[in-house]
Scaffold this motif. Structure first.
Motif, PDB file in Angstrom:
ATOM      1  N   PRO A   4      61.872  33.419  25.688  1.00 44.17           N
ATOM      2  CA  PRO A   4      62.901  34.467  25.586  1.00 44.17           C
ATOM      3  C   PRO A   4      64.295  33.953  25.929  1.00 44.17           C
ATOM      4  O   PRO A   4      65.293  34.417  25.356  1.00 44.17           O
ATOM      5  N   PHE A   5      64.356  32.974  26.819  1.00 37.54           N
ATOM      6  CA  PHE A   5      65.650  32.432  27.237  1.00 37.54           C
ATOM      7  C   PHE A   5      66.216  31.486  26.182  1.00 37.54           C
ATOM      8  O   PHE A   5      67.429  31.415  25.988  1.00 37.54           O
ATOM      9  N   TYR A   6      65.333  30.744  25.489  1.00 37.97           N
ATOM     10  CA  TYR A   6      65.783  29.923  24.360  1.00 37.97           C
ATOM     11  C   TYR A   6      66.423  30.810  23.292  1.00 37.97           C
ATOM     12  O   TYR A   6      67.499  30.494  22.755  1.00 37.97           O
ATOM     13  N   VAL A   7      65.742  31.914  22.970  1.00 39.91           N
ATOM     14  CA  VAL A   7      66.258  32.828  21.940  1.00 39.91           C
ATOM     15  C   VAL A   7      67.612  33.387  22.359  1.00 39.91           C
ATOM     16  O   VAL A   7      68.559  33.443  21.560  1.00 39.91           O
ATOM     17  N   THR A   8      67.734  33.790  23.614  1.00 36.96           N
ATOM     18  CA  THR A   8      69.006  34.326  24.133  1.00 36.96           C
ATOM     19  C   THR A   8      70.109  33.283  24.047  1.00 36.96           C
ATOM     20  O   THR A   8      71.239  33.581  23.636  1.00 36.96           O
ATOM     21  N   TYR A   9      69.785  32.068  24.442  1.00 43.75           N
ATOM     22  CA  TYR A   9      70.754  30.969  24.408  1.00 43.75           C
ATOM     23  C   TYR A   9      71.259  30.735  22.984  1.00 43.75           C
ATOM     24  O   TYR A   9      72.469  30.577  22.749  1.00 43.75           O
ATOM     25  N   ILE A  10      70.330  30.720  22.033  1.00 43.37           N
ATOM     26  CA  ILE A  10      70.708  30.474  20.630  1.00 43.37           C
ATOM     27  C   ILE A  10      71.561  31.619  20.086  1.00 43.37           C
ATOM     28  O   ILE A  10      72.519  31.395  19.336  1.00 43.37           O
ATOM     29  N   GLY A  24      65.778  41.561  41.275  1.00 42.53           N
ATOM     30  CA  GLY A  24      67.105  41.230  41.809  1.00 42.53           C
ATOM     31  C   GLY A  24      67.300  39.755  42.104  1.00 42.53           C
ATOM     32  O   GLY A  24      68.383  39.216  41.879  1.00 42.53           O
ATOM     33  N   THR A  25      66.272  39.077  42.600  1.00 42.58           N
ATOM     34  CA  THR A  25      66.414  37.651  42.922  1.00 42.58           C
ATOM     35  C   THR A  25      66.691  36.825  41.671  1.00 42.58           C
ATOM     36  O   THR A  25      67.430  35.847  41.704  1.00 42.58           O
ATOM     37  N   ALA A  26      66.109  37.228  40.541  1.00 42.16           N
ATOM     38  CA  ALA A  26      66.374  36.535  39.277  1.00 42.16           C
ATOM     39  C   ALA A  26      67.821  36.729  38.846  1.00 42.16           C
ATOM     40  O   ALA A  26      68.480  35.791  38.372  1.00 42.16           O
ATOM     41  N   LEU A  27      68.336  37.962  39.028  1.00 45.73           N
ATOM     42  CA  LEU A  27      69.730  38.233  38.680  1.00 45.73           C
ATOM     43  C   LEU A  27      70.671  37.464  39.610  1.00 45.73           C
ATOM     44  O   LEU A  27      71.716  36.972  39.182  1.00 45.73           O
ATOM     45  N   VAL A  28      70.296  37.387  40.889  1.00 44.79           N
ATOM     46  CA  VAL A  28      71.072  36.588  41.842  1.00 44.79           C
ATOM     47  C   VAL A  28      71.118  35.139  41.388  1.00 44.79           C
ATOM     48  O   VAL A  28      72.154  34.472  41.465  1.00 44.79           O
ATOM     49  N   ASN A  29      69.983  34.647  40.907  1.00 35.20           N
ATOM     50  CA  ASN A  29      69.894  33.272  40.413  1.00 35.20           C
ATOM     51  C   ASN A  29      70.919  33.026  39.309  1.00 35.20           C
ATOM     52  O   ASN A  29      71.633  32.019  39.318  1.00 35.20           O
ATOM     53  N   CYS A  30      71.001  33.959  38.355  1.00 40.29           N
ATOM     54  CA  CYS A  30      71.960  33.825  37.247  1.00 40.29           C
ATOM     55  C   CYS A  30      73.397  33.888  37.745  1.00 40.29           C
ATOM     56  O   CYS A  30      74.256  33.093  37.329  1.00 40.29           O
ATOM     57  N   LEU A  31      73.670  34.832  38.639  1.00 38.24           N
ATOM     58  CA  LEU A  31      75.039  35.019  39.116  1.00 38.24           C
ATOM     59  C   LEU A  31      75.510  33.849  39.967  1.00 38.24           C
ATOM     60  O   LEU A  31      76.641  33.370  39.817  1.00 38.24           O
ATOM     61  N   VAL A  32      74.651  33.376  40.859  1.00 35.83           N
ATOM     62  CA  VAL A  32      75.059  32.263  41.717  1.00 35.83           C
ATOM     63  C   VAL A  32      75.230  30.986  40.905  1.00 35.83           C
ATOM     64  O   VAL A  32      76.034  30.119  41.243  1.00 35.83           O
ATOM     65  N   SER A  33      74.495  30.875  39.801  1.00 38.88           N
ATOM     66  CA  SER A  33      74.686  29.722  38.912  1.00 38.88           C
ATOM     67  C   SER A  33      76.069  29.758  38.270  1.00 38.88           C
ATOM     68  O   SER A  33      76.683  28.720  38.039  1.00 38.88           O
ATOM     69  N   MET A  34      76.559  30.969  37.969  1.00 41.36           N
ATOM     70  CA  MET A  34      77.912  31.099  37.436  1.00 41.36           C
ATOM     71  C   MET A  34      78.938  30.663  38.481  1.00 41.36           C
ATOM     72  O   MET A  34      79.871  29.920  38.183  1.00 41.36           O
ATOM     73  N   PHE A  35      78.746  31.110  39.726  1.00 38.93           N
ATOM     74  CA  PHE A  35      79.646  30.694  40.800  1.00 38.93           C
ATOM     75  C   PHE A  35      79.550  29.189  41.023  1.00 38.93           C
ATOM     76  O   PHE A  35      80.560  28.502  41.178  1.00 38.93           O
ATOM     77  N   LEU A  80      77.390  34.129  28.399  1.00 37.63           N
ATOM     78  CA  LEU A  80      76.074  33.523  28.598  1.00 37.63           C
ATOM     79  C   LEU A  80      75.420  34.070  29.868  1.00 37.63           C
ATOM     80  O   LEU A  80      74.218  34.363  29.883  1.00 37.63           O
ATOM     81  N   THR A  81      76.215  34.223  30.928  1.00 42.34           N
ATOM     82  CA  THR A  81      75.687  34.759  32.182  1.00 42.34           C
ATOM     83  C   THR A  81      75.146  36.169  32.001  1.00 42.34           C
ATOM     84  O   THR A  81      74.020  36.485  32.419  1.00 42.34           O
ATOM     85  N   VAL A  82      75.929  37.039  31.367  1.00 38.24           N
ATOM     86  CA  VAL A  82      75.514  38.430  31.141  1.00 38.24           C
ATOM     87  C   VAL A  82      74.264  38.488  30.265  1.00 38.24           C
ATOM     88  O   VAL A  82      73.334  39.275  30.527  1.00 38.24           O
ATOM     89  N   ALA A  83      74.222  37.641  29.220  1.00 40.45           N
ATOM     90  CA  ALA A  83      73.059  37.638  28.317  1.00 40.45           C
ATOM     91  C   ALA A  83      71.790  37.212  29.052  1.00 40.45           C
ATOM     92  O   ALA A  83      70.724  37.821  28.874  1.00 40.45           O
ATOM     93  N   LEU A  84      71.894  36.175  29.877  1.00 39.51           N
ATOM     94  CA  LEU A  84      70.724  35.704  30.624  1.00 39.51           C
ATOM     95  C   LEU A  84      70.290  36.720  31.678  1.00 39.51           C
ATOM     96  O   LEU A  84      69.090  36.905  31.925  1.00 39.51           O
ATOM     97  N   MET A  85      71.271  37.396  32.298  1.00 39.62           N
ATOM     98  CA  MET A  85      70.928  38.444  33.266  1.00 39.62           C
ATOM     99  C   MET A  85      70.228  39.609  32.573  1.00 39.62           C
ATOM    100  O   MET A  85      69.276  40.187  33.125  1.00 39.62           O
ATOM    101  N   ALA A  86      70.679  39.929  31.366  1.00 46.56           N
ATOM    102  CA  ALA A  86      70.073  41.042  30.621  1.00 46.56           C
ATOM    103  C   ALA A  86      68.617  40.754  30.285  1.00 46.56           C
ATOM    104  O   ALA A  86      67.731  41.594  30.506  1.00 46.56           O
ATOM    105  N   VAL A  87      68.338  39.558  29.763  1.00 51.72           N
ATOM    106  CA  VAL A  87      66.957  39.238  29.391  1.00 51.72           C
ATOM    107  C   VAL A  87      66.096  39.088  30.648  1.00 51.72           C
ATOM    108  O   VAL A  87      64.915  39.473  30.647  1.00 51.72           O
ATOM    109  N   SER A  88      66.672  38.584  31.737  1.00 51.68           N
ATOM    110  CA  SER A  88      65.930  38.483  33.001  1.00 51.68           C
ATOM    111  C   SER A  88      65.541  39.865  33.509  1.00 51.68           C
ATOM    112  O   SER A  88      64.414  40.077  33.976  1.00 51.68           O
ATOM    113  N   PHE A  89      66.474  40.804  33.419  1.00 47.32           N
ATOM    114  CA  PHE A  89      66.232  42.165  33.896  1.00 47.32           C
ATOM    115  C   PHE A  89      65.169  42.867  33.052  1.00 47.32           C
ATOM    116  O   PHE A  89      64.278  43.539  33.579  1.00 47.32           O
ATOM    117  N   ILE A  90      65.249  42.683  31.731  1.00 46.54           N
ATOM    118  CA  ILE A  90      64.265  43.311  30.835  1.00 46.54           C
ATOM    119  C   ILE A  90      62.858  42.803  31.139  1.00 46.54           C
ATOM    120  O   ILE A  90      61.899  43.583  31.235  1.00 46.54           O
TER     121      ILE A  90
END
Length: 433
Positions: A403-409, A95-106, A186-196
């Protein structure tokens, strides 16, 4: 006077001054003056271009957004947004990783800066994640890659750089609106790979809070979120221009932090304004001298030469875009993103238009592509900031970024292939794109 010699003087002097560690604004200005002296361009013309670059109405929104971001950061709104994000999604695996992604969007809707995101949010989230049991390379990778959301989620300083450097009457408001859906993707994609990854490595679940604590957190955070809504809804609904939205949001943030949160004092406000003035002075100098540099590029017909070169390789727009993206990715590894936007936009923008690309779609592609350079060595400023916070060398954490580079691309490819991802929202709202 030879055009090729003029080009050599322009770029040679720029590269030399940058290697000697001169400020980029000074390097751009001196390179333009040397080139103008050789070509016989009156210095008055160059100074006039410099003045025009910073007196346009388009540029007026920059100081307001800078002040707004500084007030919200120093006033504690970013901390409240982190707690708010934790209430929303913190109670799941990783959850903290997902929070990281979401708060970055905000936070992207506050600062518009990746390095500001890593420096502020990462300073407490990276150590917190490591303490909870997350691997350091994962914590740094999540923080750094999610920080790039801020470069395309309005208000984005980099989008403003693109519009100013393009110099074709593009609208800041329209450019901003093109970033919302790609930023969300981008936010949803990064949250997805973080969760996996969190599921596979069995990372922890955040600590549960009481209903009373959650209600207090939500109430306080919602007041801060209104600042973002002023910018987002105001521009999207056509109520404000980007300049007006920045001014109103800055005033609102000041009122909330000073009279509601009571975290902003007059002394702290003066410090905020001084920090903002320093940032604004740097940006103004870069934009002014880049305008003179762009004038020299046009005078030497550099964009035409680049366009002819690319078209001689292939007349296909797809191949042309691929070549431009490869160029931007390579250069992004060695130069700062803001500098590259200032330098490359006057060159690549006419090329993209000759291939028939939409100017706003191309701007988003350019900003997102150059944003990858923030995460790649040797220059990657956001990467370095994250590693410095965690006190880890880059070579020890770079594997966690893969994994995050691949998601970003993948997200970048989707945005390139499907222009509707960026253009559908402004089109639906009746903006001319």
């Amino acid at each position: 006077m030879s055009t090729s010699v003029g080009i050599m003087i322009l770029f040679g002097s720029l590269v030399l001054l940058m290697l000697l560690r001169f400020p980029i604004s000074f390097a751009l200005g001196v390179a333009s003056l040397f080139t103008g002296l050789y070509l016989g361009i009156p210095f008055f013309n160059l100074f006039q271009k410099m003045a025009t670059g910073i007196t346009s109405f388009t540029f007026m929104c920059v100081p307001f957004f800078i002040i707004m971001a500084q007030i919200m950061t120093d006033g504690g709104i970013s901390d409240r947004l982190t707690k708010f994000s934790n209430v929303l999604i913190g109670r799941v695996r990783g959850g903290t990783a997902l929070v990281n992604c979401l708060v970055s969007m905000f936070f992207g809707g506050i600062s518009g800066s990746s390095i500001a995101d890593v420096s502020s949010i990462g300073s407490f989230l990276i150590p917190a994640m490591v303490k909870e049991g997350y691997d350091a390379d994962y914590a740094i990778a999540v923080t750094c890659t999610s920080s790039v959301e801020g470069i395309i989620i309005p208000p984005s300083q980099n989008m403003i750089f693109y519009v100013v450097a393009a110099g074709s009457g593009l609208s800041i408001s329209t450019m901003f609106i093109t970033g919302y859906l790609p930023g969300l993707l981008l936010t949803v994609a990064l949250m997805a790979v973080s969760f996996i990854i969190a599921i596979r490595k069995k990372y922890p679940i955040s600590e549960k809070k009481s209903w009373k604590e959650n209600i207090v957190i939500i109430r306080e955070a919602l007041l801060g979120l209104v600042t973002i809504l002023i910018v987002a809804v105001g521009i999207v609904a056509g109520v404000f221009t980007a300049t007006e939205a920045g001014a109103i949001a800055a005033v609102y943030a000041l009122v909330i932090t000073m009279f509601v949160y009571k975290t902003m004092t007059m002394h702290k406000l003066m410090q905020c304004l001084m920090k903002s003035l320093k940032t604004l002075g740097t940006i103004m100098a870069i934009i002014a001298t880049s305008s003179a540099f762009s004038y020299c590029l046009s005078y030497l017909k550099v964009p035409t030469l680049v366009a002819n070169t690319l078209m001689s390789i292939s007349s296909s727009p797809a191949v042309g875009m691929l070549l431009m993206i490869i160029m931007m990715v390579i250069l992004g590894c060695f130069m700062d993103m803001g500098i590259l936007l200032i330098l490359l936009t006057p060159i690549l923008y006419p090329v993209a238009m000759s291939f028939g690309f939409n100017p706003y779609h191309f701007g988003l592609i350019m900003v997102l592509t150059l944003g990858l350079g923030l995460l790649t060595p040797p220059v990657g400023t956001s990467l370095w900031a994250g590693c410095a916070i965690a006190n880890k060398p880059i070579e020890k954490v770079i594997k966690g970024f893969l994994p995050f580079y691949v998601t970003y691309i993948i997200v970048l490819v989707l945005i390139v292939v499907f222009p509707s991802i960026s253009l559908s929202l402004p089109q639906a709202l009746g903006y001319a794109v």
